[in-house]
Design a protein around this motif. Structure first.
Motif, short mmCIF file in Angstrom:
data_model
loop_
_atom_site.label_atom_id
_atom_site.label_comp_id
_atom_site.label_asym_id
_atom_site.label_seq_id
_atom_site.Cartn_x
_atom_site.Cartn_y
_atom_site.Cartn_z
N PRO A 118 -5.69 14.09 -3.97
CA PRO A 118 -4.72 13.50 -3.04
C PRO A 118 -4.01 14.58 -2.21
O PRO A 118 -4.22 15.76 -2.42
CB PRO A 118 -3.74 12.80 -3.99
N GLY A 119 -3.17 14.13 -1.28
CA GLY A 119 -2.36 15.07 -0.52
C GLY A 119 -2.99 15.53 0.79
O GLY A 119 -2.59 16.56 1.34
N LEU B 199 -0.36 -6.42 8.25
CA LEU B 199 -0.84 -7.35 7.24
C LEU B 199 -1.55 -6.53 6.18
O LEU B 199 -2.63 -5.96 6.43
CB LEU B 199 -1.81 -8.36 7.88
N GLN B 200 -0.94 -6.44 5.02
CA GLN B 200 -1.49 -5.59 3.95
C GLN B 200 -2.83 -6.14 3.49
O GLN B 200 -2.96 -7.32 3.14
CB GLN B 200 -0.49 -5.53 2.79
N LEU B 201 -3.83 -5.27 3.46
CA LEU B 201 -5.18 -5.64 3.03
C LEU B 201 -5.47 -5.02 1.67
O LEU B 201 -4.88 -4.00 1.33
CB LEU B 201 -6.20 -5.15 4.07
N GLY C 97 -4.53 10.80 3.17
CA GLY C 97 -3.79 9.63 2.67
C GLY C 97 -2.34 9.57 3.17
O GLY C 97 -1.96 8.58 3.81
N TYR D 75 2.30 0.46 -2.60
CA TYR D 75 2.03 0.95 -1.26
C TYR D 75 3.04 0.36 -0.27
O TYR D 75 3.61 1.08 0.55
CB TYR D 75 0.60 0.55 -0.91
N ASP E 30 -1.69 -1.37 13.01
CA ASP E 30 -2.86 -0.88 12.28
C ASP E 30 -4.04 -0.62 13.22
O ASP E 30 -5.04 -0.03 12.80
CB ASP E 30 -3.31 -1.93 11.26
N1 LIG Z 1 -3.17 -3.27 6.68
C1 LIG Z 1 -3.42 -2.21 5.91
N2 LIG Z 1 -3.34 -0.97 6.43
C2 LIG Z 1 -3.59 0.13 5.65
O1 LIG Z 1 -3.52 1.27 6.15
C3 LIG Z 1 -3.92 -0.06 4.28
C4 LIG Z 1 -3.97 -1.38 3.79
N3 LIG Z 1 -3.73 -2.42 4.62
N4 LIG Z 1 -4.27 -1.63 2.50
C5 LIG Z 1 -4.42 -0.56 1.56
C6 LIG Z 1 -4.99 0.67 2.23
C7 LIG Z 1 -4.87 1.92 1.41
N5 LIG Z 1 -4.07 2.82 2.20
C8 LIG Z 1 -3.62 4.05 1.73
C9 LIG Z 1 -2.70 4.81 2.41
C10 LIG Z 1 -2.22 6.00 1.89
C11 LIG Z 1 -2.66 6.45 0.67
C12 LIG Z 1 -2.12 7.71 0.11
O2 LIG Z 1 -1.19 8.28 0.63
N6 LIG Z 1 -2.67 8.20 -1.01
C13 LIG Z 1 -2.19 9.37 -1.71
C14 LIG Z 1 -2.40 9.22 -3.20
C15 LIG Z 1 -1.62 8.11 -3.80
C16 LIG Z 1 -1.89 8.01 -5.30
O3 LIG Z 1 -1.63 8.97 -6.00
O4 LIG Z 1 -2.38 6.94 -5.72
C17 LIG Z 1 -2.93 10.61 -1.26
O5 LIG Z 1 -4.08 10.48 -0.79
O6 LIG Z 1 -2.40 11.68 -1.41
C18 LIG Z 1 -3.60 5.73 0.00
C19 LIG Z 1 -4.08 4.54 0.52
C20 LIG Z 1 -3.70 2.20 3.35
N7 LIG Z 1 -4.20 0.97 3.42
#
Ligand SMILES: Nc1nc(=O)c2c([nH]1)NC[C@@H]1CN(c3ccc(C(=O)N[C@@H](CCC(=O)O)C(=O)O)cc3)C=[N+]21
Length: 295
Positions: free
Chosen positions: A264-265, A93-95, A268, A46, A117
């Motif tokens: 997905p898509g 800060l990645q969670l 996300g 990510y 965020d």
């Molecule tokens: N400080 C912080 N901010 C965040 O925004 C944050 C975080 N920490 N920690 C993790 C989670 C998770 N998250 C996602 C973002 C995009 C998809 C995404 O684009 N998913 C694709 C699928 C990806 C796949 O195929 O695995 C979709 O939905 O199409 C997923 C999960 C943001 N996060």
């Protein structure tokens, strides 16, 4: 009648090109600092994506890593260093953080003007009070997708958000309210949930329960903006295989809805695009630059 699929990947690409176009007109380069603590493989992927997309949008990305056994003090002093660095516009800060670390306390150290965020108490307060500030990315992405479905003016639409989480449900409800929608927040204790959902022009499931929302919960023609991203077993793909599904059961909802976002898509990809957009907005606010048109 099948619903129109709202392609979040395509809309996110549009938002990222708008961000790139905006960045090219600025007097300087916005800078996003990403902090990753520990070695969670999902987080690595990510974060790598975020760094790549930040650079593709013409911005500077700096990546800080701390070991999984970093102390609370080490995480917080890194954040304080980034707060004090005039070249840094956004701090992410990645969670989640590794066990033993207090994510809430660490987030509170982030300068609200660099809180891309939108997670600090000050950012939440600004949103709640309708003051300018940085908004959480996933809820912003959900509003943008709803506008792609129904048009820019959402006023008077009945929005039902399912879920009251700090990260998504609550801020999504406030953002739709700011768009002059009539907003209902439903949750695990809501009576007659299916019936409540059937009142929605815009249904926003954000609970993390795979395929909970069925077609008979959806008002004909409504927009379903599915925030859930759930990894579930997919035995049909082979033993031990998994797949991603939303909080809405796609096939049955798509038969009734007017518009639906896939998983997905869907939402996300919008999250990262909105993070880039927030980085530009933070840079403009901090440095006194006019926000470029098109953002
Ligand atoms: N400080 C912080 N901010 C965040 O925004 C944050 C975080 N920490 N920690 C993790 C989670 C998770 N998250 C996602 C973002 C995009 C998809 C995404 O684009 N998913 C694709 C699928 C990806 C796949 O195929 O695995 C979709 O939905 O199409 C997923 C999960 C943001 N996060």
């Amino acid at each position: 009648m099948a619903a129109v699929k709202i392609d979040g990947t395509a809309v996110a690409a549009d938002v990222r090109s708008a961000v790139a176009a905006a960045v090219s007109t600025l007097p300087g380069q916005p800078c996003l600092a990403v902090v990753l603590v520990g070695e969670d493989p999902a987080s690595e992927v990510y974060v790598r994506n975020k760094v790549k997309m930040t650079q593709a949008a013409g911005m500077v990305s700096i990546h800080h890593r701390l070991p999984a056994d970093a102390t609370q003090g080490e995480v917080e002093s890194l954040i304080e260093r980034l707060n004090a660095d005039p070249d840094v516009d956004g701090i992410l800060l990645q969670l989640p953080l590794p066990k033993g670390l207090d994510a809430d306390a660490a987030i509170e150290k982030i300068d609200p003007d660099k809180d891309v965020d939108g997670l600090t108490e000050v950012s939440a307060g600004r949103l709640s009070l309708g003051k300018p500030g940085l908004r959480p990315c996933t809820p912003v992405g959900s509003v943008i997708l709803a506008k792609r479905a129904l048009g820019e003016d959402l006023s008077g639409k009945h929005v039902v958000v399912i879920g009251r989480s700090i990260l998504v449900g609550k801020p999504a409800a406030l953002l739709f309210l700011a768009e002059n929608c009539t907003v209902t927040i439903a949750h695990s204790r809501t009576a007659n949930l299916a019936e409540v959902c059937r009142g929605a022009d815009i249904l926003v499931p954000a609970v993390g329960r795979p395929e909970m929302v069925r077609g008979d919960w959806v008002k004909p023609g409504a927009a379903v903006i599915d925030v859930g991203i759930n990894r579930v077993p997919a035995p049909e793909k082979g033993e031990g295989k998994t797949k991603l599904v939303g909080d809405a059961h796609y096939e049955s909802c798509a038969e009734v809805a007017g518009f639906i976002t896939p998983v997905p898509g869907g939402v996300g990809p919008m999250t990262i695009a909105c993070l880039l957009r927030n980085t530009v907005l933070a840079a403009c606010a901090r440095r006194g630059w006019a926000v470029p048109a098109g953002l």
